[in-house]
Design a protein around this motif. Structure first.
Motif, PDB file in Angstrom:
ATOM      1  N   MET A   1      43.428  42.610  30.105  1.00 33.96           N
ATOM      2  CA  MET A   1      42.881  44.217  31.212  1.00 33.96           C
ATOM      3  C   MET A   1      42.230  42.405  31.984  1.00 33.96           C
ATOM      4  N   ILE A   2      42.321  42.694  33.539  1.00 33.41           N
ATOM      5  CA  ILE A   2      41.600  41.229  34.263  1.00 33.41           C
ATOM      6  C   ILE A   2      39.983  42.615  34.686  1.00 33.41           C
ATOM      7  N   ASP A   3      39.537  40.971  35.015  1.00 32.41           N
ATOM      8  CA  ASP A   3      38.061  42.035  35.737  1.00 32.41           C
ATOM      9  C   ASP A   3      37.826  41.830  37.192  1.00 32.41           C
ATOM     10  N   THR A   4      37.480  42.485  37.858  1.00 34.04           N
ATOM     11  CA  THR A   4      37.191  42.394  39.039  1.00 34.04           C
ATOM     12  C   THR A   4      37.824  41.846  40.029  1.00 34.04           C
ATOM     13  N   LYS A   5      37.152  40.543  39.872  1.00 40.66           N
ATOM     14  CA  LYS A   5      36.860  39.004  40.035  1.00 40.66           C
ATOM     15  C   LYS A   5      38.357  38.390  40.578  1.00 40.66           C
ATOM     16  N   ASP A   6      39.174  38.317  39.173  1.00 41.29           N
ATOM     17  CA  ASP A   6      40.345  38.055  38.965  1.00 41.29           C
ATOM     18  C   ASP A   6      41.931  38.753  39.791  1.00 41.29           C
ATOM     19  N   ARG A   7      41.490  40.566  39.596  1.00 40.59           N
ATOM     20  CA  ARG A   7      42.212  41.906  40.579  1.00 40.59           C
ATOM     21  C   ARG A   7      42.384  40.965  41.885  1.00 40.59           C
ATOM     22  N   GLU A   8      40.555  40.200  42.438  1.00 42.72           N
ATOM     23  CA  GLU A   8      40.868  39.859  44.064  1.00 42.72           C
ATOM     24  C   GLU A   8      41.185  39.027  43.593  1.00 42.72           C
ATOM     25  N   ILE A   9      41.328  38.009  43.280  1.00 39.18           N
ATOM     26  CA  ILE A   9      42.529  36.783  42.892  1.00 39.18           C
ATOM     27  C   ILE A   9      43.479  36.861  43.580  1.00 39.18           C
ATOM     28  N   ILE A  10      44.046  37.968  42.718  1.00 42.37           N
ATOM     29  CA  ILE A  10      45.826  37.735  42.080  1.00 42.37           C
ATOM     30  C   ILE A  10      45.986  38.396  43.471  1.00 42.37           C
ATOM     31  N   GLU A  11      45.139  39.681  43.881  1.00 41.63           N
ATOM     32  CA  GLU A  11      45.328  40.564  45.612  1.00 41.63           C
ATOM     33  C   GLU A  11      45.222  39.412  46.455  1.00 41.63           C
ATOM     34  N   ALA A  12      44.326  38.275  46.855  1.00 38.98           N
ATOM     35  CA  ALA A  12      44.118  37.513  47.228  1.00 38.98           C
ATOM     36  C   ALA A  12      45.571  36.226  47.346  1.00 38.98           C
ATOM     37  N   LEU A  13      46.150  36.290  46.487  1.00 41.18           N
ATOM     38  CA  LEU A  13      47.375  34.969  46.495  1.00 41.18           C
ATOM     39  C   LEU A  13      48.745  35.990  46.229  1.00 41.18           C
ATOM     40  N   GLN A  14      48.382  37.160  46.495  1.00 38.72           N
ATOM     41  CA  GLN A  14      50.190  37.642  45.952  1.00 38.72           C
ATOM     42  C   GLN A  14      50.907  37.576  47.218  1.00 38.72           C
ATOM     43  N   GLY A  15      50.491  37.617  48.284  1.00 40.66           N
ATOM     44  CA  GLY A  15      51.259  37.181  49.733  1.00 40.66           C
ATOM     45  C   GLY A  15      51.199  35.628  49.150  1.00 40.66           C
ATOM     46  N   GLY A  16      50.969  34.677  49.278  1.00 40.16           N
ATOM     47  CA  GLY A  16      51.605  32.765  49.671  1.00 40.16           C
ATOM     48  C   GLY A  16      50.244  33.218  49.926  1.00 40.16           C
ATOM     49  N   LEU A  17      50.089  31.235  49.433  1.00 38.11           N
ATOM     50  CA  LEU A  17      48.937  30.252  49.678  1.00 38.11           C
ATOM     51  C   LEU A  17      49.156  30.020  51.108  1.00 38.11           C
ATOM     52  N   PRO A  18      48.042  30.440  51.676  1.00 35.99           N
ATOM     53  CA  PRO A  18      47.876  29.782  53.164  1.00 35.99           C
ATOM     54  C   PRO A  18      48.091  28.511  53.753  1.00 35.99           C
ATOM     55  N   LEU A  19      49.155  28.441  54.456  1.00 34.28           N
ATOM     56  CA  LEU A  19      49.362  27.084  54.558  1.00 34.28           C
ATOM     57  C   LEU A  19      48.038  25.788  56.051  1.00 34.28           C
ATOM     58  N   VAL A  20      47.713  25.560  55.030  1.00 36.60           N
ATOM     59  CA  VAL A  20      46.817  24.802  55.304  1.00 36.60           C
ATOM     60  C   VAL A  20      46.446  23.213  54.031  1.00 36.60           C
ATOM     61  N   PRO A  21      45.871  21.857  54.837  1.00 35.84           N
ATOM     62  CA  PRO A  21      45.568  21.096  54.069  1.00 35.84           C
ATOM     63  C   PRO A  21      45.386  21.303  52.661  1.00 35.84           C
ATOM     64  N   ALA A  22      44.088  22.579  52.018  1.00 37.90           N
ATOM     65  CA  ALA A  22      43.445  22.729  51.156  1.00 37.90           C
ATOM     66  C   ALA A  22      43.677  24.200  50.829  1.00 37.90           C
ATOM     67  N   PRO A  23      44.684  24.642  50.548  1.00 38.78           N
ATOM     68  CA  PRO A  23      44.631  26.188  50.205  1.00 38.78           C
ATOM     69  C   PRO A  23      43.898  27.397  49.366  1.00 38.78           C
ATOM     70  N   TYR A  24      43.502  26.719  47.860  1.00 37.01           N
ATOM     71  CA  TYR A  24      42.852  26.940  46.953  1.00 37.01           C
ATOM     72  C   TYR A  24      41.631  27.226  47.466  1.00 37.01           C
ATOM     73  N   ALA A  25      40.943  26.019  47.691  1.00 36.36           N
ATOM     74  CA  ALA A  25      39.538  25.635  48.472  1.00 36.36           C
ATOM     75  C   ALA A  25      39.593  26.619  49.581  1.00 36.36           C
ATOM     76  N   GLN A  26      40.537  27.165  50.718  1.00 32.70           N
ATOM     77  CA  GLN A  26      40.069  28.181  51.603  1.00 32.70           C
ATOM     78  C   GLN A  26      40.173  29.371  51.200  1.00 32.70           C
ATOM     79  N   VAL A  27      40.804  29.736  49.723  1.00 36.90           N
ATOM     80  CA  VAL A  27      40.867  30.888  49.360  1.00 36.90           C
ATOM     81  C   VAL A  27      39.911  31.248  48.424  1.00 36.90           C
ATOM     82  N   ALA A  28      39.612  30.192  47.716  1.00 41.04           N
ATOM     83  CA  ALA A  28      37.837  30.452  47.346  1.00 41.04           C
ATOM     84  C   ALA A  28      36.364  30.870  48.328  1.00 41.04           C
TER      85      ALA A  28
END
Length: 160
Positions: A1-28
């Protein structure tokens, strides 16, 4: 099972990481998390098997690899794990997996996808695989791609 925040993370990343110098920082930041917290949650999702990996998925057609063949092999069951691992580690194999045979029509149990600039290159790569499999391989074939059918993994639908 996943919680609401895990689901948000998966939805944010499922289309790919942003093409920026610090992609995880931007997603976070977009999710209201610290980067370390995002990376921790991703590691947890991976360790639980919820996600398998985060990886680049280049478009091999745009890289000039326009010939694509799914090589299929009938490999002795006693050797398939060891040989499948070796085949999957070849630099030109993009995915490799074991599947059950569908006898009597489909004797193949090992599948390995290879790409090349033309069929000659794909056949050369198939010959390398055949050499590794040796006498443990009883039959083989190759299925060439005619068109792209799918280029994405599983996608979660946004709740709403």
């Amino acid at each position: 099972m996943i919680d609401t925040k895990d689901r948000e993370i998966i939805e944010a990343l499922q289309g790919g990481l942003p093409l920026v110098p610090a992609p995880y920082a931007q997603v976070a930041e977009t999710l209201g998390l610290e980067e370390d917290a995002l990376l921790f949650r991703l590691a947890e999702l991976k360790s639980r098997g919820v996600i398998r990996r985060i990886a680049a998925a280049p478009n091999h057609y745009k890289l000039g690899m326009t010939s694509n063949g799914m090589t299929v092999w009938d490999v002795e069951d006693d050797h398939i794990t060891e040989l499948g691992t070796r085949i999957g580690q070849l630099p030109f194999v993009t995915h490799c997996y074991e599947r059950p045979r569908a006898l009597p029509d489909w004797p193949y149990n090992l599948f390995a996808m290879v790409h090349g600039k033309d069929e000659v290159e794909v056949e050369e790569k198939r010959a390398e695989i055949a050499a590794i499999l040796g006498d443990a391989c009883r039959a083989k074939d190759i299925l060439y791609s005619k068109r792209i059918l799918k280029k994405t993994g599983l996608r979660l639908k946004a709740k709403g």
